[in-house]
Write a protein that holds these residues in place. Structure first.
Motif, PDB file in Angstrom:
ATOM      1  N   THR A 152      -1.299   3.415   6.424  1.00 49.26           N
ATOM      2  CA  THR A 152      -0.011   4.051   6.133  1.00 49.26           C
ATOM      3  C   THR A 152       0.691   3.371   4.966  1.00 49.26           C
ATOM      4  O   THR A 152       1.233   4.040   4.074  1.00 49.26           O
ATOM      5  CB  THR A 152       0.889   4.028   7.381  1.00 49.26           C
ATOM      6  OG1 THR A 152       0.174   4.564   8.501  1.00 49.26           O
ATOM      7  CG2 THR A 152       2.152   4.845   7.151  1.00 49.26           C
ATOM      8  N   VAL A 153       0.676   2.046   4.941  1.00 47.00           N
ATOM      9  CA  VAL A 153       1.323   1.308   3.854  1.00 47.00           C
ATOM     10  C   VAL A 153       0.636   1.598   2.529  1.00 47.00           C
ATOM     11  O   VAL A 153       1.308   1.770   1.492  1.00 47.00           O
ATOM     12  CB  VAL A 153       1.344  -0.205   4.161  1.00 47.00           C
ATOM     13  CG1 VAL A 153       1.760  -1.003   2.920  1.00 47.00           C
ATOM     14  CG2 VAL A 153       2.295  -0.492   5.319  1.00 47.00           C
ATOM     15  N   GLN A 154      -0.686   1.691   2.528  1.00 45.55           N
ATOM     16  CA  GLN A 154      -1.402   2.011   1.294  1.00 45.55           C
ATOM     17  C   GLN A 154      -1.000   3.392   0.778  1.00 45.55           C
ATOM     18  O   GLN A 154      -0.770   3.583  -0.424  1.00 45.55           O
ATOM     19  CB  GLN A 154      -2.913   1.967   1.523  1.00 45.55           C
ATOM     20  CG  GLN A 154      -3.730   2.284   0.269  1.00 45.55           C
ATOM     21  CD  GLN A 154      -5.236   2.254   0.523  1.00 45.55           C
ATOM     22  OE1 GLN A 154      -5.687   1.838   1.578  1.00 45.55           O
ATOM     23  NE2 GLN A 154      -6.009   2.718  -0.447  1.00 45.55           N
ATOM     24  N   PHE A 155      -0.890   4.371   1.684  1.00 44.33           N
ATOM     25  CA  PHE A 155      -0.466   5.722   1.297  1.00 44.33           C
ATOM     26  C   PHE A 155       0.924   5.681   0.674  1.00 44.33           C
ATOM     27  O   PHE A 155       1.188   6.300  -0.365  1.00 44.33           O
ATOM     28  CB  PHE A 155      -0.477   6.628   2.530  1.00 44.33           C
ATOM     29  CG  PHE A 155      -0.105   8.063   2.250  1.00 44.33           C
ATOM     30  CD1 PHE A 155      -1.075   9.010   1.972  1.00 44.33           C
ATOM     31  CD2 PHE A 155       1.229   8.470   2.262  1.00 44.33           C
ATOM     32  CE1 PHE A 155      -0.734  10.340   1.720  1.00 44.33           C
ATOM     33  CE2 PHE A 155       1.578   9.790   1.998  1.00 44.33           C
ATOM     34  CZ  PHE A 155       0.589  10.718   1.730  1.00 44.33           C
ATOM     35  N   ILE A 156       1.836   4.927   1.300  1.00 42.72           N
ATOM     36  CA  ILE A 156       3.210   4.858   0.795  1.00 42.72           C
ATOM     37  C   ILE A 156       3.256   4.150  -0.554  1.00 42.72           C
ATOM     38  O   ILE A 156       3.926   4.609  -1.487  1.00 42.72           O
ATOM     39  CB  ILE A 156       4.118   4.158   1.829  1.00 42.72           C
ATOM     40  CG1 ILE A 156       4.302   5.080   3.050  1.00 42.72           C
ATOM     41  CG2 ILE A 156       5.482   3.818   1.217  1.00 42.72           C
ATOM     42  CD1 ILE A 156       4.981   4.411   4.237  1.00 42.72           C
ATOM     43  N   ARG A 157       2.552   3.055  -0.693  1.00 40.49           N
ATOM     44  CA  ARG A 157       2.560   2.340  -1.970  1.00 40.49           C
ATOM     45  C   ARG A 157       1.988   3.208  -3.091  1.00 40.49           C
ATOM     46  O   ARG A 157       2.482   3.182  -4.221  1.00 40.49           O
ATOM     47  CB  ARG A 157       1.780   1.035  -1.850  1.00 40.49           C
ATOM     48  CG  ARG A 157       2.461  -0.027  -0.991  1.00 40.49           C
ATOM     49  CD  ARG A 157       1.772  -1.371  -1.163  1.00 40.49           C
ATOM     50  NE  ARG A 157       2.245  -2.373  -0.225  1.00 40.49           N
ATOM     51  CZ  ARG A 157       3.349  -3.090  -0.337  1.00 40.49           C
ATOM     52  NH1 ARG A 157       4.151  -2.892  -1.382  1.00 40.49           N
ATOM     53  NH2 ARG A 157       3.683  -4.001   0.567  1.00 40.49           N
ATOM     54  N   GLU A 158       0.943   3.966  -2.794  1.00 43.46           N
ATOM     55  CA  GLU A 158       0.310   4.819  -3.814  1.00 43.46           C
ATOM     56  C   GLU A 158       1.242   5.944  -4.261  1.00 43.46           C
ATOM     57  O   GLU A 158       1.271   6.301  -5.440  1.00 43.46           O
ATOM     58  CB  GLU A 158      -0.988   5.418  -3.274  1.00 43.46           C
ATOM     59  CG  GLU A 158      -2.141   4.421  -3.198  1.00 43.46           C
ATOM     60  CD  GLU A 158      -3.398   5.047  -2.618  1.00 43.46           C
ATOM     61  OE1 GLU A 158      -3.351   6.253  -2.233  1.00 43.46           O
ATOM     62  OE2 GLU A 158      -4.423   4.343  -2.518  1.00 43.46           O
ATOM     63  N   HIS A 159       1.979   6.526  -3.333  1.00 42.53           N
ATOM     64  CA  HIS A 159       2.774   7.716  -3.646  1.00 42.53           C
ATOM     65  C   HIS A 159       4.239   7.428  -3.957  1.00 42.53           C
ATOM     66  O   HIS A 159       4.878   8.198  -4.680  1.00 42.53           O
ATOM     67  CB  HIS A 159       2.686   8.724  -2.495  1.00 42.53           C
ATOM     68  CG  HIS A 159       1.336   9.374  -2.352  1.00 42.53           C
ATOM     69  ND1 HIS A 159       0.333   8.824  -1.585  1.00 42.53           N
ATOM     70  CD2 HIS A 159       0.825  10.489  -2.906  1.00 42.53           C
ATOM     71  CE1 HIS A 159      -0.739   9.598  -1.657  1.00 42.53           C
ATOM     72  NE2 HIS A 159      -0.468  10.611  -2.452  1.00 42.53           N
ATOM     73  N   TYR A 160       4.787   6.345  -3.401  1.00 39.23           N
ATOM     74  CA  TYR A 160       6.219   6.078  -3.551  1.00 39.23           C
ATOM     75  C   TYR A 160       6.509   4.881  -4.454  1.00 39.23           C
ATOM     76  O   TYR A 160       7.669   4.650  -4.788  1.00 39.23           O
ATOM     77  CB  TYR A 160       6.868   5.879  -2.177  1.00 39.23           C
ATOM     78  CG  TYR A 160       6.814   7.125  -1.327  1.00 39.23           C
ATOM     79  CD1 TYR A 160       7.850   8.051  -1.316  1.00 39.23           C
ATOM     80  CD2 TYR A 160       5.694   7.406  -0.546  1.00 39.23           C
ATOM     81  CE1 TYR A 160       7.790   9.202  -0.559  1.00 39.23           C
ATOM     82  CE2 TYR A 160       5.616   8.560   0.221  1.00 39.23           C
ATOM     83  CZ  TYR A 160       6.666   9.458   0.210  1.00 39.23           C
ATOM     84  OH  TYR A 160       6.591  10.604   0.953  1.00 39.23           O
ATOM     85  N   GLY A 161       5.483   4.137  -4.835  1.00 44.79           N
ATOM     86  CA  GLY A 161       5.669   3.018  -5.746  1.00 44.79           C
ATOM     87  C   GLY A 161       6.392   1.852  -5.107  1.00 44.79           C
ATOM     88  O   GLY A 161       6.516   1.760  -3.878  1.00 44.79           O
ATOM     89  N   ASP A 162       6.883   0.952  -5.944  1.00 43.54           N
ATOM     90  CA  ASP A 162       7.574  -0.247  -5.484  1.00 43.54           C
ATOM     91  C   ASP A 162       9.051   0.030  -5.251  1.00 43.54           C
ATOM     92  O   ASP A 162       9.669   0.817  -5.967  1.00 43.54           O
ATOM     93  CB  ASP A 162       7.438  -1.377  -6.509  1.00 43.54           C
ATOM     94  CG  ASP A 162       6.006  -1.880  -6.620  1.00 43.54           C
ATOM     95  OD1 ASP A 162       5.317  -1.924  -5.583  1.00 43.54           O
ATOM     96  OD2 ASP A 162       5.587  -2.216  -7.740  1.00 43.54           O
ATOM     97  N   CYS A 163       9.609  -0.675  -4.299  1.00 45.20           N
ATOM     98  CA  CYS A 163      11.030  -0.534  -3.976  1.00 45.20           C
ATOM     99  C   CYS A 163      11.922  -1.264  -4.984  1.00 45.20           C
ATOM    100  O   CYS A 163      13.104  -0.951  -5.114  1.00 45.20           O
ATOM    101  CB  CYS A 163      11.278  -1.067  -2.568  1.00 45.20           C
ATOM    102  SG  CYS A 163      12.959  -0.887  -2.001  1.00 45.20           S
ATOM    103  N   ASN A 164      11.348  -2.242  -5.674  1.00 50.00           N
ATOM    104  CA  ASN A 164      12.095  -3.020  -6.669  1.00 50.00           C
ATOM    105  C   ASN A 164      13.272  -3.777  -6.058  1.00 50.00           C
ATOM    106  O   ASN A 164      14.403  -3.722  -6.558  1.00 50.00           O
ATOM    107  CB  ASN A 164      12.571  -2.133  -7.827  1.00 50.00           C
ATOM    108  CG  ASN A 164      11.407  -1.606  -8.651  1.00 50.00           C
ATOM    109  OD1 ASN A 164      10.433  -2.323  -8.904  1.00 50.00           O
ATOM    110  ND2 ASN A 164      11.481  -0.348  -9.050  1.00 50.00           N
TER     111      ASN A 164
END
Length: 351
Positions: free
Chosen positions: A282-294
């Motif tokens: 799930t985290v990989q999916f989110i990182r790939e599609h939503y990028g970094d939170c900064n």
């Protein structure tokens, strides 16, 4: 709070006409924001049942989910001669359905309203379940009431008007619904192609997602117990949104929720043995599609302060919803300052 009629529409114009006809009224008003007036109103404006409607328009984006915009809607209703028997149709995303629902719920102690959500986020989240409100004092949804729309009309016709970021914003809430329901639903969502969208399949996924929320809301309409499952990802997510508002920058709600899911799934693994493979997937999916939170460590204290103001809290402790596994919901979990900072570290870490 009466049960609302949620319609997965296959004939938008007919379903709107039927919903309006089912709700007796003397005057009809339509609330849009500047974007939905331009992109979505043309899809329905020729309906005979809307011919006499009076239009009220507010600014778009969450920065306009304010007391000033609410006052503008009240003034529009008042100047248009609205009575307790009038009807407000909210055509827009979550900001419009939240604010419009609150305006309707409070004008003359309450008039009927219909929600026609035009974004994926509002279709699967904001327009269903009876939560209405505005931001206040720099905090998300600080003022509001529970009150159901008489009807919610969900149509895939509007999804084609959305850009990629707004689709992703809504999809984060669908991921949350998958996480709190079952592995089959979650796997279907994680496997959906967001680059080449099959809109008929997406509409079917929306219907499943709405059914998850409806089931939970029907059992616990005012968030005394099970409905807190819907807060997964939102303790951290709302804090991220509030920080962005304070910094006068825009973060879409679903992006904040996606980053909140990263935080709270990490905490779920640490506290409740949430499976590491599902966490990574799930985290990989989110990182790939939503990028970094900064965010970085200089923001942690402020984010922690925002979390302390979350409506789910009891006393001074921070209350989060966690998971022991897919669909294994752990509500009313208390998180320490140290745990909050650890999950923010996990979110801020860049691969």
């Amino acid at each position: 709070m009466g049960k609302q009629d949620v319609i997965i529409s296959h004939d938008l114009r007919q379903d709107i006409a039927s919903a309006i006809n089912r709700q007796p009224h003397d005057r009809l008003f339509v609330l849009t924001d500047t974007t939905t007036l331009r992109l979505c109103w043309p899809l329905v404006s020729g309906l005979p049942s809307l011919a006499s409607a009076q239009m009220i328009t507010i600014g778009d984006t969450d920065e306009n989910k304010t007391l000033e915009s609410l006052t503008h809607v009240w003034e529009g209703l008042q100047k248009g001669g609205a009575t307790r028997h009038s009807l407000l149709l909210n055509l827009g995303g979550g900001m419009v359905t939240d604010l419009g629902g609150f305006a309707a719920s409070t004008f003359k102690r309450g008039i009927a309203f219909i929600n026609i959500p035009t974004t994926l986020l509002s279709q699967v989240d904001a327009s269903v379940g009876g939560k209405t409100g505005i931001n206040f004092g720099g905090l998300k949804n600080e003022i509001g009431v529970f009150n159901n729309a008489s009807s919610v009309i969900i149509s895939g016709d509007f999804l084609r008007t959305l850009d990629s970021k707004n689709l992703l914003s809504g999809y984060a809430e669908m991921l949350k619904h998958g996480l709190i329901s079952d592995e089959e639903t979650l796997d279907e969502l994680l496997g959906f192609d967001l680059e080449d969208i099959d809109y008929s399949k997406l509409t079917a996924l929306v219907a499943k997602s709405v059914a998850v929320k409806e089931r939970i809301v029907e059992e616990d309409p005012t968030e005394k117990g099970l409905r807190k499952a819907l807060n997964l990802g939102h303790t951290a997510g709302h804090a991220i949104e509030s920080l962005a508002l304070e910094q006068e920058r825009t973060v879409l709600h679903g992006y904040a929720v996606a980053w909140g899911l990263v935080c709270e799934l990490f905490l779920s693994n640490a506290r409740c043995d949430f499976p590491k493979d599902k966490l990574r997937q799930t985290v990989q999916f989110i990182r790939e599609h939503y990028g970094d939170c900064n965010i970085d460590c200089k923001h942690y204290d402020r984010l922690y302060e925002f979390m302390k103001h979350d409506k789910k809290n009891e006393g001074d402790s921070i209350n989060v919803t966690l998971l022991g596994g897919i669909g294994d919901i752990k509500i009313n979990q208390k998180a320490s300052r140290e745990e909050i900072f650890e999950m923010l570290d996990f979110l801020a870490f860049k691969l």
